[in-house]
Design an enzyme around this catalytic site. Structure first.
Site, mmCIF file in Angstrom:
data_model
loop_
_atom_site.group_PDB
_atom_site.id
_atom_site.type_symbol
_atom_site.label_atom_id
_atom_site.label_comp_id
_atom_site.label_asym_id
_atom_site.label_seq_id
_atom_site.Cartn_x
_atom_site.Cartn_y
_atom_site.Cartn_z
ATOM 1 N N TYR A 77 -11.270 5.580 -9.621
ATOM 2 C CA TYR A 77 -10.666 5.272 -8.791
ATOM 3 C C TYR A 77 -10.565 7.575 -8.727
ATOM 4 O O TYR A 77 -10.788 7.863 -7.427
ATOM 5 C CB TYR A 77 -9.359 5.358 -8.736
ATOM 6 C CG TYR A 77 -9.200 3.739 -8.686
ATOM 7 C CD1 TYR A 77 -10.052 3.521 -7.938
ATOM 8 C CD2 TYR A 77 -8.391 3.136 -9.447
ATOM 9 C CE1 TYR A 77 -10.206 2.351 -7.740
ATOM 10 C CE2 TYR A 77 -8.184 1.932 -9.011
ATOM 11 C CZ TYR A 77 -9.478 1.387 -7.919
ATOM 12 O OH TYR A 77 -8.599 -0.053 -8.015
ATOM 13 N N GLY A 91 0.826 -0.674 0.111
ATOM 14 C CA GLY A 91 -0.243 0.263 0.140
ATOM 15 C C GLY A 91 1.127 1.366 -0.065
ATOM 16 O O GLY A 91 0.349 2.347 0.446
ATOM 17 N N TYR A 117 -2.453 -1.469 -12.465
ATOM 18 C CA TYR A 117 -4.247 -1.279 -12.502
ATOM 19 C C TYR A 117 -4.067 -1.087 -13.725
ATOM 20 O O TYR A 117 -5.480 -0.038 -14.111
ATOM 21 C CB TYR A 117 -5.001 -0.821 -11.419
ATOM 22 C CG TYR A 117 -4.742 -1.552 -9.681
ATOM 23 C CD1 TYR A 117 -5.071 -2.913 -10.513
ATOM 24 C CD2 TYR A 117 -2.632 -0.545 -9.325
ATOM 25 C CE1 TYR A 117 -3.879 -3.847 -8.737
ATOM 26 C CE2 TYR A 117 -3.388 -1.480 -8.187
ATOM 27 C CZ TYR A 117 -3.244 -3.266 -7.963
ATOM 28 O OH TYR A 117 -2.679 -3.346 -6.830
ATOM 29 N N CYS A 159 -18.660 5.641 -26.602
ATOM 30 C CA CYS A 159 -20.043 6.141 -26.555
ATOM 31 C C CYS A 159 -20.612 6.474 -24.430
ATOM 32 O O CYS A 159 -21.404 6.033 -24.648
ATOM 33 C CB CYS A 159 -20.538 5.455 -26.839
ATOM 34 S SG CYS A 159 -22.650 6.500 -27.804
ATOM 35 N N GLY A 185 3.106 -4.143 -4.998
ATOM 36 C CA GLY A 185 2.269 -3.958 -7.303
ATOM 37 C C GLY A 185 2.431 -2.491 -7.409
ATOM 38 O O GLY A 185 2.965 -2.582 -8.568
#
Length: 400
Positions: A302, A218, A356, A328, A261
């Protein structure tokens, strides 16, 4: 990477295009590892969900990383990329029991976050070593979608359920070899993380045969100049001291594990897109690119702020643009953003596009997924071909 290098890759491989800088991946990995140099045994499990291209996974193995996986497919990708089963930890949530058994049969480290699953698995497979994921009920991380350690989270076994957990372990005779927690992404306050770590240390005292403590990840990365980021050096110094003291108290060699990550790949990634249209309305200038939230959904999902540069005109006079896609639906990457003057055909570069981004891409509006390139040793290596119409039709069946 420099604008000229990125522009050359856009010209060579076309747009839209994801580019990953191998040197930046390694420097981030090394920075994290060096931050804990005073701990004898450190294991960095790269979180595959951030960026799962098998060539990237191969490179992770080269630089010394292990893998953190959340699906049986990610486990198999890791094995395909050359990782040994013991280099992979499997941390699913809400998957079928059959999937967990399949992973166990492949020999990877199992990490369980549910009491009923723990009891079922321990009853059937008491000799298979298991790690337990604890929910410390500590709110860390930014957006609600990525803060996973709070009391209402679906992840982990509540620390308040420890008596029940211990009963299951005793009744089944199962072997617990690890304790794990993950509070969420974008951690700003090191002290909050250290507080959660104390909860993990206390939980670990209940188990006498642990091999490792996994503190999740994190760590926040900067998204713009001057942005706040996790101070890895300060964090490493403080947690290392506490971990070494606990290991001595515990009386057994322990490995300190993390599962980063975003921290490893976010800044290494660049997303390149061509400007199709510059459209002036009564109040806004839109720069419409040959992409949309089918390729990069994070700004819409996000509210993430990706720096955007016009690498075709990096020194041009800055103007205000709203950068939008061709989907669209409303797919706005940036509102009223200062960018060097844009003309049709220019290439825009989105920074922090390593984590991500491609992994959340889709074929919405029946658009093709873009190509991926690994920039290594001064050269672009194609690691995923751009999709074609045949790829869209694959697995679809016409009616008779």
């Amino acid at each position: 990477m420099q604008p000229k290098e990125l522009l050359a890759l856009a010209q060579e491989f076309g747009c839209p295009l994801y580019v990953y800088d191998a040197a930046k991946i390694k420097s981030q990995y090394d920075r994290l590892k060096n931050g804990f140099s005073k701990v004898a045994r450190v294991r960095i499990n790269y979180a595959v969900k951030a960026l799962s291209n098998v060539a990237v996974l191969q490179y992770m193995k080269v630089i010394g990383a292990n893998l953190d996986t959340v699906s049986i497919q990610e486990v198999r990708l890791g094995l395909y990329a050359g990782f040994a089963p013991e280099q992979i930890i499997f941390t699913p949530n809400g998957v079928s029991f059959e999937e967990i058994e399949e992973a166990a049969a492949l020999g990877v480290q199992i990490n369980i976050d549910n009491l009923s699953v723990l009891e079922h698995f321990g009853t059937k497979h008491p000799r298979v070593p298991v790690c337990i994921r604890i929910n410390p009920h500590v709110m860390a991380g930014g957006h609600t979608n990525i803060s996973v350690g709070h009391i209402d989270s679906k992840f982990g076994i509540s620390i308040h359920q420890m008596p029940h957990l211990l009963r299951i372990v005793e009744n089944t005779g199962m072997h617990i070899n690890g304790i794990h927690m993950h509070t969420g992404s974008d951690i700003l306050d090191i002290e909050v993380f250290l507080y959660a770590s104390e909860i993990l240390f206390d939980a670990a005292k209940h188990f006498k045969t642990l091999d490792f403590l996994d503190f999740g990840s994190g760590f926040k990365v900067p998204y713009k100049k001057g942005d706040i980021e996790t101070d890895i050096e300060e964090f490493g110094q403080k947690l290392s001291k506490r971990f070494n003291a606990f290991e001595k108290e515990y009386g057994r060699d322990l490995t300190l594990a993390f599962e980063p990550g975003k921290y490893i790949v976010s800044e290494a990634g660049f997303f390149l897109a061509k400007v199709n249209v510059v459209k002036q309305t009564t109040s806004t200038v839109f720069a419409s690119i040959d992409s949309g939230f089918n390729h990069l959904i994070r700004p819409m999902f996000y509210g993430s702020q990706h720096a955007i540069e016009n690498i075709s005109n990096p020194k041009g006079k800055e103007r205000f643009y709203s950068v939008v896609g061709y989907i669209c639906e409303t797919d706005t990457f940036a509102n009223n953003r200062r960018i060097a003057e844009i003309t049709e055909g220019d290439i825009l570069c989105f920074r922090n596009a390593g984590a991500y981004c491609f992994t959340m891409a889709s074929n919405y509006n029946s658009r093709y997924k873009p190509a991926e390139v690994l920039f290594k040793d001064g050269k672009g290596i194609l690691i995923r071909e751009r999709e074609t119409f045949e790829d869209l039709l694959r697995n679809q069946i016409l009616l008779d």
